[in-house]
Structures are given as structure tokens and as C-alpha cells.
Motif scaffolding. Structure first.
Motif, PDB file in Angstrom:
ATOM      1  N   SER A 265     -10.280 -42.749 -58.082  1.00  0.00           N
ATOM      2  CA  SER A 265      -9.623 -41.465 -57.841  1.00  0.00           C
ATOM      3  C   SER A 265     -10.456 -40.385 -58.526  1.00  0.00           C
ATOM      4  N   ILE A 304      -6.884 -36.393 -57.328  1.00  0.00           N
ATOM      5  CA  ILE A 304      -7.072 -36.784 -55.936  1.00  0.00           C
ATOM      6  C   ILE A 304      -7.209 -38.295 -55.880  1.00  0.00           C
ATOM      7  N   PHE A 347      -7.105 -38.652 -47.731  1.00  0.00           N
ATOM      8  CA  PHE A 347      -5.915 -39.008 -48.510  1.00  0.00           C
ATOM      9  C   PHE A 347      -5.306 -40.342 -48.056  1.00  0.00           C
ATOM     10  N   GLU A 352      -0.044 -38.008 -52.447  1.00  0.00           N
ATOM     11  CA  GLU A 352      -0.899 -37.129 -53.243  1.00  0.00           C
ATOM     12  C   GLU A 352      -0.074 -36.008 -53.863  1.00  0.00           C
ATOM     13  N   GLU A 359       2.407 -38.288 -48.159  1.00  0.00           N
ATOM     14  CA  GLU A 359       1.420 -39.310 -47.827  1.00  0.00           C
ATOM     15  C   GLU A 359       1.017 -39.108 -46.364  1.00  0.00           C
ATOM     16  N   CYS A 362      -5.539 -41.115 -44.322  1.00  0.00           N
ATOM     17  CA  CYS A 362      -6.916 -40.665 -44.073  1.00  0.00           C
ATOM     18  C   CYS A 362      -7.105 -40.538 -42.567  1.00  0.00           C
ATOM     19  N   SER A 388     -11.491 -31.879 -50.942  1.00  0.00           N
ATOM     20  CA  SER A 388     -10.206 -32.086 -51.607  1.00  0.00           C
ATOM     21  C   SER A 388     -10.264 -31.603 -53.054  1.00  0.00           C
TER      22      SER A 388
END
Length: 497
Positions: A265, A304, A347, A352, A359, A362, A388
């Protein structure tokens, strides 16, 4: 003489010995050599046995003492860094009552959300600078409701670093920085957050005694000295959570300075001199290591989840088999800034905070089957990760922070020239890369706490600057246009999610 730094993470415990005379790392090691186990008996639960941290710490200390040829009486002071937001509960005899609920455990989310709603968002944000969320206080509320027989036996609750300090010294205490991680420091009244304790029905006496972040927090006991091979009476003089400590390790203490990490992360951690918060609670605010009730120094953190984990997924799934990260970075150079119109929203590693705990997963956008290839996707992934970070930094700017310089260790994603240049060019900040780690930073913190160093500049005079990355002014407009496209896609996803 040496300073001993300990970094108690969820994957390993690291120890570093720093030579007092020259500030250099004399020895460094970590245990276990494979990732430490996390107990997950239910979905969303993550626990570890505190005794495991202690056992691995003993191994790490023994190894660095041996490697450096250090005697037991040559340790001047000890500093501790630790995984944030965990919960350790002990009885009056200092026995652990249950496995520690660690930072990535999500069971307490409903407790924090309900507290924020019922107490009032304005009160929580103005006093705590965050929602109670999934932090330590909410975890303790979960124990109270779901394990009342254990809760009744609790003498004190602690963070992981407090537990290690207790095992070293036999004393139980915590810091203001630690209470801020628990979501139990009231910045308005400059005292423990009694209103949140009252809401959860938790008596204030369960909070450990407060001790300064820098200063003598306890002395190594005779029992711990025998176990560790360290002199009895060695002082513990510094303690902080891993992200504030990472900032300290990079000599980030003052408003406008930023520390960043980009492992599995990623984190952008900026220092502010004003009491402020994001009204949407998309970033977290904690007392920095040099915060006192009389000196406002806050760490504003954007976290992130989908950072290096996306790059690793690209290597496993998209890159040719056996390709190294360095080779991936090389072939990405053939792809223009902006990845030829491809955008990746990164993500895919859970909810997040940056997106108000949503949520959205990706997703890939703008792929043309005739024009784009593996290199395009790999570059778009790194650009998406950077964007991000910039999205989080924009929130910090909206809070009034000025962000001109980023300090980072030259590790993980910061080894990629594309990642570094994209971050510098999109954010407009200069990036300085250093050779450091959390355990070495904790050792330097111990040196500040025991007075070996007069100030942070003296403590980090030996910090090695490895590189400086300036924004690519020639192509900066292309970076900004790619970021604008990425943000437009993200806004659309959030509106439809």
C-alpha cells in the motif's frame, strides 16, 4: 556506544543498531524470515499473538548485537516503532487476555461509524479530526460488546509499541501520538477524548499513563535484561507509530514537509501546523512525533491500498513470465506519457478511506486492441498509482497545506524512474530519496529522547540523500492532462457506485 531501534510490523520485527559517534547503521536484521502469520478466523478479522512480536524481537536483537560485536552495556537508549491502530489487552498482572486485533482488522468499522453518526460528525471531526472509524477505540468497543468476560478483566489496553515497552520495562504507558492513533486524543480540549470513552462506556482508567514521545519512558527491567542480553536500566526514550516514525526517519518534522512510502500500500504523510481536518474524512490526521499541547504538529495521512500490490499483479499476470521489476520499468520507457490514452483506476485492494470507504475495484479504461500492449498496461498501472497519490495530495491542499517537497526511502515503487518522475511532474513537488528504514529511524528517535542529539537536524546529519527528482517541465502538460482524464473517470465511477 549504540542506539537500538525496534520496528514491530505485522510481517516482521526489525532491529537496527546505530553507531552514536557517526550516525551510521552498524547492524540491521529482521525476523521471521518468512512473513509472520496473521490469524483470520472470520472474514475481515486479523489478529496476531503479541508474544510472537516479543520472540522475533529477541531474535533480531541477538543477531544485530552479534553482527556489530556490541556488548550488553553499549546500548545507550532504545526507540520503538510499531504497526499502528492495534489493540492489546492485559490484566493487572500484565498477562495478555486475547490475541491483538491489528491494523488491518475491519470488524470494528460499524462501531466507529455508529459513534460518528450518534455523537455527531461535527463533534467528532472538530475534536478528533477524524471519524472514530476502525481505530483502536472502536476495536475496544467491539471487545466490550462481544467478549464481555474478557473486557471485565482488562486492566489497561495498549498499542503494539506500548506492549513491547511494557515487556522491556514492566511499566505500562502510552503517548499523545499513540492516543491520537486510537482516536482518543481531543485536540480542542487537549486531553483524552472523554466524550468518546463515555459513548462507548469505557472508563478512562483503562488508558495507560501518558509519557512524552521523546524522553525516558521506562528502564529495561532485570527480567528483560536477562532475556535480551541488554544492560538492566537501559532507557526507552522514544516511541511512535510506523507512519509518524517513517516521517521522522526521513527528517520530516515541519509544516509543508511530506514523507511518502509506496510498498504494497502507499502513504502520503504531510505535516501541518494548524488543527484542521477533511470534512469528508478521506484522510486521517494524527499527532506527529513532535506534537505537544503547546506546539501544533499534525501528520495528515492519505493511505492508498492499491499501490505496489497492483504493480506486483501486473508482473504476475501481464508481464512475460520471469520478467523482473527492473525489466518492466525498462520496457515501459517505450510508452509515451499518459500511456497512449489508457487509464487504470488502482483501487483493487479493498475499501479505500480516500474514497470514503467505498470499494470500487480496479478498472482499465481506453484500451484499443490494435494499438496497446503489455508495456502500455504496465505504464498505465504505475501512472494510475501515482494519480491516486496526487488525488490524496489534492485533498491535503484543499485543507490548506502547501506541498513542495516529498521525502521518501529509495525502495519499492520509488525504485521506478517512471513512478518517481510521474509523481514529481504531476504533483509539482521535488522528490528527495534517502537511505533509511523504520528501525534506524527509531534508533535516532531514541538518541533525541535521551539527549545524545540536540535536535532533529543533528540526529539526521548522516542521512544519505541518494537522488533528487525534479518535475519534467518539458512534458508536464502531458502528465497533467493524463491526471485530469484519470480524475474524470474516477469521479464518474464514484457517482455510479
Amino acid at each position: 556506544m549504540y542506539l537500538l531501534g525496534l520496528d514491530v510490523g505485522s510481517s516482521s520485527v526489525k532491529a537496527s543498531l546505530v553507531n552514536v559517534d557517526n550516525g551510521e547503521i552498524a547492524a540491521s536484521d529482521f525476523f521471521p524470515k518468512t512473513e509472520a502469520p496473521i490469524i483470520s478466523v472470520k472474514t475481515g478479522w486479523s489478529e496476531q499473538e503479541p508474544e510472537m512480536w516479543w520472540d522475533n524481537m529477541k531474535l533480531a536483537i541477538s543477531k544485530v548485537m552479534q553482527d556489530a560485536g556490541a556488548r550488553h552495556d553499549q546500548i545507550s537508549a532504545i526507540g520503538i516503532s510499531y504497526q499502528m491502530h492495534g489493540l492489546v489487552c492485559v490484566d493487572k498482572d500484565h498477562n495478555v487476555l486475547r490475541p491483538a486485533i491489528i491494523w488491518c482488522d475491519s470488524r470494528a468499522v460499524p462501531y466507529g461509524e455508529r459513534a460518528c453518526k450518534e455523537i455527531g460528525e461535527d463533534i467528532c471531526l472538530s475534536h478528533l479530526l477524524n471519524s472514530p472509524g476502525n481505530f483502536t477505540a472502536s476495536k475496544l468497543a467491539w471487545v466490550k460488546e462481544n467478549e464481555p468476560e474478557i473486557f471485565e478483566k482488562i486492566y489497561k489496553f495498549m498499542l503494539p509499541g506500548d506492549y513491547i515497552a511494557m515487556r522491556l520495562s514492566g511499566e505500562i504507558n502510552t503517548t499523545i501520538e499513540g492516543l491520537s492513533e486510537c482516536m482518543l486524543w481531543d485536540y480542542k480540549n487537549k486531553q483524552p477524548a472523554k466524550f468518546l470513552l463515555d459513548y462507548f462506556g469505557i472508563v478512562e482508567s483503562l488508558i495507560p499513563e501518558l509519557t512524552p514521545t521523546f524522553g525516558v519512558q521506562g528502564l529495561v527491567s532485570a527480567e528483560a535484561a536477562r532475556e535480551l542480553g541488554i544492560k538492566e536500566g537501559t532507557p526507552i526514550t522514544y516511541r511512535a507509530g510506523d507512519q509518524p516514525n517513517n516521517a521522522l526517519s526521513l527528517n520530516v518534522f515541519n509544516p509543508g514537509e511530506i514523507a511518502s512510502t509506496a510498498g504494497t500500500s502507499g502513504v502520503v504523510y504531510g505535516i501541518s501546523g494548524k488543527v484542521e481536518y477533511d470534512p469528508k474524512s478521506r484522510v486521517n490526521t494524527f499527532a506527529h512525533v513532535n506534537y505537544t499541547p503547546d506546539l501544533t504538529r499534525l501528520g495528515i495521512m492519505a493511505c492508498i491500498n492499491g499501490t505496489g500490490i497492483l504493480n506486483a499483479w501486473m508482473r504476475r499476470t501481464v508481464a512475460p513470465e520471469g520478467m523482473s521489476y527492473a525489466e518492466m520499468n525498462d520496457i515501459m520507457e517505450s510508452v509515451p506519457v499518459g500511456s497512449d490514452g489508457v487509464s487504470i483506476i488502482p483501487f483493487g485492494n479493498g475499501a479505500e478511506r480516500l474514497l470514503q470507504n467505498r470499494e470500487i475495484g480496479c478498472s482499465f479504461h481506453g484500451i484499443n486492441f490494435n494499438n496497446h500492449n503489455k508495456a502500455t498496461l504496465m505504464r498505465a498501472a504505475q501512472e494510475g498509482i501515482v494519480f491516486s497519490f496526487c488525488y490524496g495530495m489534492d485533498i491535503m491542499k484543499d485543507m490548506g497545506m502547501e506541498l513542495h517537497k516529498i521525502h521518501a526511502g529509495k525502495a519499492n515503487m520509488f525504485l521506478s524512474d517512471i513512478f518517481r518522475t510521474t509523481l514529481a511532474s504531476t504533483s509539482g513537488a521535488v522528490i528527495e530519496l534517502y537511505e533509511t528504514d523504520g528501525a534506524a529511524g527509531a534508533a535516532k528517535g531514541a538518541g533525541l529522547g535521551c539527549g545524545i542529539y540536540k535536535n532533529n537536524d543533528e540526529a539526521f546529519a548522516s542521512l544519505k540523500k541518494l537522488a533528487v527528482v525534479e518535475p519534467d517541465l518539458k512534458n508536464q502538460q502531458d502528465y497533467l492532462e493524463a491526471y485530469s482524464r484519470w480524475k474524470s473517470i474516477l469521479v464518474g465511477l464514484l457517482q455510479n457506485n
